[in-house]
Design a protein around this motif. Structure first.
Motif, PDB file in Angstrom:
ATOM      1  N   ASP B  71       0.962  -1.161   0.254  1.00  0.00           N
ATOM      2  CA  ASP B  71      -0.126   0.021  -0.016  1.00  0.00           C
ATOM      3  C   ASP B  71       0.924   1.413   0.088  1.00  0.00           C
ATOM      4  N   ILE B  72       1.805   1.038   0.684  1.00  0.00           N
ATOM      5  CA  ILE B  72       2.911   2.250   0.878  1.00  0.00           C
ATOM      6  C   ILE B  72       4.190   1.670   0.612  1.00  0.00           C
ATOM      7  N   ALA B  73       5.008   2.344  -0.460  1.00  0.00           N
ATOM      8  CA  ALA B  73       6.343   1.812  -0.581  1.00  0.00           C
ATOM      9  C   ALA B  73       7.332   2.712  -0.011  1.00  0.00           C
ATOM     10  N   GLU B  74       7.829   2.478   0.998  1.00  0.00           N
ATOM     11  CA  GLU B  74       9.025   3.560   1.444  1.00  0.00           C
ATOM     12  C   GLU B  74      10.043   3.936   0.561  1.00  0.00           C
ATOM     13  N   ASN B  75      10.299   3.017  -0.467  1.00  0.00           N
ATOM     14  CA  ASN B  75      11.690   3.189  -1.201  1.00  0.00           C
ATOM     15  C   ASN B  75      10.919   2.918  -2.736  1.00  0.00           C
ATOM     16  N   GLY B  76      10.767   4.049  -3.333  1.00  0.00           N
ATOM     17  CA  GLY B  76      10.350   3.962  -4.739  1.00  0.00           C
ATOM     18  C   GLY B  76      11.130   3.081  -5.913  1.00  0.00           C
ATOM     19  N   ALA B  77      12.720   2.911  -5.497  1.00  0.00           N
ATOM     20  CA  ALA B  77      13.573   2.183  -6.281  1.00  0.00           C
ATOM     21  C   ALA B  77      13.164   0.752  -6.399  1.00  0.00           C
ATOM     22  N   THR B 150       6.813   7.033  -0.650  1.00  0.00           N
ATOM     23  CA  THR B 150       7.652   8.009   0.160  1.00  0.00           C
ATOM     24  C   THR B 150       8.641   8.680  -0.634  1.00  0.00           C
ATOM     25  N   ILE B 151       9.575   7.938  -1.009  1.00  0.00           N
ATOM     26  CA  ILE B 151      10.684   8.289  -1.702  1.00  0.00           C
ATOM     27  C   ILE B 151      10.698   8.025  -3.095  1.00  0.00           C
ATOM     28  N   GLY B 152      10.832   8.834  -4.138  1.00  0.00           N
ATOM     29  CA  GLY B 152      10.750   8.244  -5.484  1.00  0.00           C
ATOM     30  C   GLY B 152      11.968   7.761  -5.689  1.00  0.00           C
ATOM     31  N   GLY B 153      11.916   6.828  -6.824  1.00  0.00           N
ATOM     32  CA  GLY B 153      12.987   5.980  -7.291  1.00  0.00           C
ATOM     33  C   GLY B 153      13.693   6.201  -8.295  1.00  0.00           C
ATOM     34  N   CYS B 154      13.044   7.321  -9.109  1.00  0.00           N
ATOM     35  CA  CYS B 154      13.809   7.684 -10.468  1.00  0.00           C
ATOM     36  C   CYS B 154      14.930   8.752 -10.451  1.00  0.00           C
ATOM     37  N   GLY B 155      15.076   9.562  -9.237  1.00  0.00           N
ATOM     38  CA  GLY B 155      16.202  10.596  -9.139  1.00  0.00           C
ATOM     39  C   GLY B 155      17.307  10.087  -8.642  1.00  0.00           C
ATOM     40  N   GLY B 156      18.271  10.873  -8.652  1.00  0.00           N
ATOM     41  CA  GLY B 156      19.710  10.465  -8.231  1.00  0.00           C
ATOM     42  C   GLY B 156      19.929  10.847  -6.932  1.00  0.00           C
TER      43      GLY B 156
END
Lengths: 105, 156
Positions: B71-77, B150-156
């Motif tokens: 439901d909630i992914a803490e780490n989008g990566a 919560t934190i996107g996984g596409c940025g660096g």
């Protein structure tokens, strides 16, 4: 020979096989920037993963850069027996490839 | 002296053989690569991506597909996604992340004996609907789940 980039675990229970594999690959999207130089890191991601069992393609996956770094993949198929060999191979967008064979437990 | 020469000869033969094996292995990917649907994976819109990869964007919502994602992914990566399809003759399973720059994440083409089950991990830029599209008997079925990031996984 260099160590394979693919780790495979396959188990057979009553003819049903469950395969898990872990590939070590950066899966770079091509949109990320190098923090020091500010330059884009070129895209490098796996485009295709093929799994063969007994000469037949069991599963053929086409991936985008959306798949996480060091991809994990699991799938299942029927008609297998313990001791059968399974072959997994991948190709990335730079033309690099790797493959491995594993015995199913 | 003579023995050293033998060893040298042996090692050159081994090196030569591996070189041939590597070049032989490099020849196969070219034929495989041709099948990668570039237009589908580079499409910026979920419907266009579906049309390019599966031929249609009209899907029927089905309760026979189970999409397991947090439901909630803490780490989008790293977002674990599992799709289970109970529809008979499931031909392929595709995963679509609506809000990603390129929505189509992956298509898994399944063989005749392969079960409708796929588990993998994907990257998500931000909170989005994740859709599993199953192709069976020429028709498309889908199920959707919203995943908060919560934190996107596409940025660096």
């Amino acid at each position: 020979m260099a160590k394979s980039s693919i780790k495979v675990r396959a188990k057979v229970k009553n003819g049903d096989a469950k395969v898990k594999c872990l590939i070590s690959h950066p899966m770079e999207t091509g949109l990320r920037k190098n923090k020091k130089t500010g330059k884009l890191i070129p895209a490098k991601f796996i485009q295709e993963v093929v799994c063969e069992h007994g000469g037949k393609t069991v599963m053929n996956a086409q991936w985008n850069a959306t798949i996480s770094k060091n991809p994990f993949l699991s799938f299942a198929f029927t008609g297998a027996k313990s001791g059968d060999m399974i072959k997994i191979s991948w190709v990335d967008n730079t033309g690099k490839s790797d493959s491995t064979e594993a015995k199913m437990k | 002296m003579n023995q050293n020469r033998r060893i040298l000869l042996k090692s050159t033969i081994v090196a030569g053989a591996t070189g041939i094996a590597i070049s032989a292995g490099l020849l196969t990917p070219k034929t495989v690569l041709a099948a990668w649907p570039k237009a589908a994976f580079e499409a910026k819109d979920a419907n266009k991506a579906l049309e390019a990869s599966l031929g249609s964007s009209s899907t029927t919502t089905s309760g026979d597909i189970k999409l397991k994602a947090p439901d909630i992914a803490e780490n989008g990566a790293v977002v674990p996604v599992t799709v289970t399809s109970k529809i008979a003759n499931t031909e392929s399973i595709s995963i679509i992340v609506a809000e990603n720059g390129t929505p189509l994440a992956a298509t898994f083409n399944l063989g005749a004996n392969t079960k409708g089950f796929i588990s993998t991990r994907i990257k998500m830029g931000k909170t989005s609907d994740v859709t599993a599209v199953v192709k069976a008997g020429g028709k498309l079925y889908s199920t959707t789940k919203n995943v908060k990031v919560t934190i996107g996984g596409c940025g660096g």
